[in-house]
Design a protein around this motif. Sequence first.
Motif, PDB file in Angstrom:
ATOM      1  N   ILE A   1       0.857  -1.191   0.000  1.00  0.00           N
ATOM      2  CA  ILE A   1       0.000   0.000   0.000  1.00  0.00           C
ATOM      3  C   ILE A   1       0.889   1.235   0.000  1.00  0.00           C
ATOM      4  N   PRO A   2       0.807   2.084  -1.019  1.00  0.00           N
ATOM      5  CA  PRO A   2       1.683   3.264  -1.073  1.00  0.00           C
ATOM      6  C   PRO A   2       1.381   4.257   0.050  1.00  0.00           C
ATOM      7  N   SER A   3       2.368   5.012   0.423  1.00  0.00           N
ATOM      8  CA  SER A   3       2.186   6.072   1.416  1.00  0.00           C
ATOM      9  C   SER A   3       1.152   7.071   0.932  1.00  0.00           C
ATOM     10  N   GLY A   4       0.280   7.506   1.846  1.00  0.00           N
ATOM     11  CA  GLY A   4      -0.773   8.445   1.487  1.00  0.00           C
ATOM     12  C   GLY A   4      -2.026   7.778   0.974  1.00  0.00           C
ATOM     13  N   HIS A   5      -2.030   6.445   0.882  1.00  0.00           N
ATOM     14  CA  HIS A   5      -3.171   5.688   0.392  1.00  0.00           C
ATOM     15  C   HIS A   5      -3.657   4.736   1.487  1.00  0.00           C
ATOM     16  N   VAL A   6      -4.826   4.145   1.247  1.00  0.00           N
ATOM     17  CA  VAL A   6      -5.392   3.166   2.179  1.00  0.00           C
ATOM     18  C   VAL A   6      -5.965   1.997   1.400  1.00  0.00           C
ATOM     19  N   THR A   7      -6.227   0.916   2.127  1.00  0.00           N
ATOM     20  CA  THR A   7      -6.988  -0.201   1.588  1.00  0.00           C
ATOM     21  C   THR A   7      -7.906  -0.687   2.702  1.00  0.00           C
ATOM     22  N   THR A   8      -8.657  -1.745   2.459  1.00  0.00           N
ATOM     23  CA  THR A   8      -9.589  -2.255   3.468  1.00  0.00           C
ATOM     24  C   THR A   8      -9.163  -3.646   3.922  1.00  0.00           C
ATOM     25  N   TYR A   9      -9.666  -4.031   5.088  1.00  0.00           N
ATOM     26  CA  TYR A   9      -9.385  -5.370   5.601  1.00  0.00           C
ATOM     27  C   TYR A   9      -9.902  -6.427   4.623  1.00  0.00           C
ATOM     28  N   SER A  10     -11.078  -6.195   4.055  1.00  0.00           N
ATOM     29  CA  SER A  10     -11.648  -7.167   3.117  1.00  0.00           C
ATOM     30  C   SER A  10     -10.821  -7.254   1.841  1.00  0.00           C
TER      31      SER A  10
ATOM     32  N   SER B   1       5.344  -1.438  13.531  1.00  0.00           N
ATOM     33  CA  SER B   1       4.420  -0.370  13.148  1.00  0.00           C
ATOM     34  C   SER B   1       5.136   0.691  12.329  1.00  0.00           C
ATOM     35  N   PHE B   2       4.375   1.353  11.481  1.00  0.00           N
ATOM     36  CA  PHE B   2       4.820   2.442  10.625  1.00  0.00           C
ATOM     37  C   PHE B   2       5.574   1.908   9.406  1.00  0.00           C
ATOM     38  N   LEU B   3       6.642   1.111   9.595  1.00  0.00           N
ATOM     39  CA  LEU B   3       7.365   0.587   8.444  1.00  0.00           C
ATOM     40  C   LEU B   3       6.537  -0.459   7.719  1.00  0.00           C
ATOM     41  N   ILE B   4       5.925  -1.373   8.457  1.00  0.00           N
ATOM     42  CA  ILE B   4       4.893  -2.246   7.888  1.00  0.00           C
ATOM     43  C   ILE B   4       3.574  -1.539   8.208  1.00  0.00           C
ATOM     44  N   PRO B   5       2.976  -0.870   7.218  1.00  0.00           N
ATOM     45  CA  PRO B   5       1.976   0.179   7.500  1.00  0.00           C
ATOM     46  C   PRO B   5       0.575  -0.331   7.818  1.00  0.00           C
ATOM     47  N   CYS B   6       0.404  -0.917   9.010  1.00  0.00           N
ATOM     48  CA  CYS B   6      -0.918  -1.382   9.426  1.00  0.00           C
ATOM     49  C   CYS B   6      -1.918  -0.236   9.542  1.00  0.00           C
ATOM     50  N   HIS B   7      -1.423   1.010   9.716  1.00  0.00           N
ATOM     51  CA  HIS B   7      -2.322   2.157   9.830  1.00  0.00           C
ATOM     52  C   HIS B   7      -3.059   2.433   8.523  1.00  0.00           C
ATOM     53  N   ARG B   8      -2.605   1.866   7.399  1.00  0.00           N
ATOM     54  CA  ARG B   8      -3.242   2.112   6.099  1.00  0.00           C
ATOM     55  C   ARG B   8      -4.397   1.161   5.818  1.00  0.00           C
TER      56      ARG B   8
ATOM     57  N   GLY C   1      -3.469  -6.143  13.485  1.00  0.00           N
ATOM     58  CA  GLY C   1      -3.238  -5.656  14.834  1.00  0.00           C
ATOM     59  C   GLY C   1      -2.005  -6.244  15.489  1.00  0.00           C
ATOM     60  N   ARG C   2      -1.554  -7.421  15.015  1.00  0.00           N
ATOM     61  CA  ARG C   2      -0.375  -8.067  15.586  1.00  0.00           C
ATOM     62  C   ARG C   2       0.912  -7.699  14.854  1.00  0.00           C
TER      63      ARG C   2
ATOM     64  N   LEU D   1     -12.072   4.090  10.794  1.00  0.00           N
ATOM     65  CA  LEU D   1     -10.658   3.780  10.947  1.00  0.00           C
ATOM     66  C   LEU D   1     -10.409   2.342  11.367  1.00  0.00           C
ATOM     67  N   GLY D   2     -11.319   1.740  12.110  1.00  0.00           N
ATOM     68  CA  GLY D   2     -11.027   0.448  12.696  1.00  0.00           C
ATOM     69  C   GLY D   2     -10.120   0.639  13.902  1.00  0.00           C
ATOM     70  N   GLY D   3      -9.476  -0.416  14.324  1.00  0.00           N
ATOM     71  CA  GLY D   3      -8.617  -0.319  15.500  1.00  0.00           C
ATOM     72  C   GLY D   3      -7.196   0.049  15.148  1.00  0.00           C
ATOM     73  N   TYR D   4      -6.408   0.280  16.182  1.00  0.00           N
ATOM     74  CA  TYR D   4      -4.970   0.484  16.014  1.00  0.00           C
ATOM     75  C   TYR D   4      -4.299   0.116  17.324  1.00  0.00           C
ATOM     76  N   HIS D   5      -3.313  -0.740  17.230  1.00  0.00           N
ATOM     77  CA  HIS D   5      -2.699  -1.325  18.423  1.00  0.00           C
ATOM     78  C   HIS D   5      -2.126  -0.280  19.364  1.00  0.00           C
ATOM     79  N   TRP D   6      -1.645   0.834  18.816  1.00  0.00           N
ATOM     80  CA  TRP D   6      -0.965   1.855  19.627  1.00  0.00           C
ATOM     81  C   TRP D   6      -1.811   3.087  19.860  1.00  0.00           C
ATOM     82  N   GLY D   7      -3.140   2.972  19.610  1.00  0.00           N
ATOM     83  CA  GLY D   7      -4.057   4.067  19.899  1.00  0.00           C
ATOM     84  C   GLY D   7      -4.521   4.781  18.647  1.00  0.00           C
ATOM     85  N   LEU D   8      -5.832   5.027  18.553  1.00  0.00           N
ATOM     86  CA  LEU D   8      -6.389   5.673  17.359  1.00  0.00           C
ATOM     87  C   LEU D   8      -5.854   7.081  17.109  1.00  0.00           C
ATOM     88  N   PRO D   9      -5.562   7.890  18.146  1.00  0.00           N
ATOM     89  CA  PRO D   9      -4.964   9.198  17.853  1.00  0.00           C
ATOM     90  C   PRO D   9      -3.660   9.091  17.063  1.00  0.00           C
ATOM     91  N   VAL D  10      -2.857   8.063  17.352  1.00  0.00           N
ATOM     92  CA  VAL D  10      -1.613   7.867  16.603  1.00  0.00           C
ATOM     93  C   VAL D  10      -1.931   7.483  15.159  1.00  0.00           C
TER      94      VAL D  10
END
Length: 289
Positions: free
Chosen positions: A206-215, A240-247, A235-236, A255-264
């Motif tokens: 997933i490129p930086s600045g883009h998103v995809t879905t869990y499905s 984080s960040f380098l392997i971009p689970c936030h995307r 979530g596991r 947004l769904g969840g985020y292991h280190w907090g949704l504000p992050v």
Amino acid sequence: MTPDHRYHYHVIRRAIAEIDAASAPLSLDELAGRMGMSPAHFQRLFSRWVGVSPKRYQQYLALGHARSLLQERFTTLDTADAVGLSGSGRLHDLFLKWESMSPGDYARGGDGLTVHWGFFDSPFGRALVMGTNKGICGIGFVEETGEDAAMADLAARWPRAEFTENRAALRPWAQAAFFGQTTEPTPLHVIGTPLQIKVWEALLAIPSGHVTTYSEIAESIGNRRAVRAVGSAVGRNPISFLIPCHRAIRKSGALGGYHWGLPVKRAILAWEAARTEADASATNRVPRG
């Protein structure tokens, strides 16, 4: 001069709270005033940190921004082959290699493995970085969880490993990971189940600045009904960040969840989207000859 990135994240974290509490978008003067800063200082801080104005960045921090990203910057992971790492064309430019620990290492819980650790400043607050002699094996953000909880969380991935604090050994990798300050590529050394590894490979596509879905990730790894398992694997993610689970977000745009907090997660997504916009604007300004 290198900005104080930890301080910047604290300002962003406070800005998120103010934006969420406001009944309408805040002007530069209003937002700066709530941060206890002059508009000029607030403007300089944002421009230095992310490359766009506070007004524009506020739009990226809005609660509905993920839905906009889903419409405007959605990445389709067409087939499992598309997320394979042969050729490494879509890997982060800093990666020398991606290597997963063997099933034997996984089963042994890291027995005989030495894991170095240290806390470092990042654009998103304080971060815990872990690494073996083969590369970074863990990154976690601690501003929402606390240092002790982050340490316990990541260390539990390798219950039999030996842990030793060694910031000096990790500093070059941490600087490369967060700020691109490197003379050599940065390797990753991950541990996970076969399903988790597949999901993390998909995230890397997933490129930086883009998103995809869990499905969409579930579809790409050949198991469209494994959305819940994909969400758990996201979530596991140990790096984080380098392997971009936030995307990865929900189909609805939530947004769904985020292991280190949704504000992050919100701050990272907004930061990446803003930098993508700033980079595109800079490219368009370059004279063509």
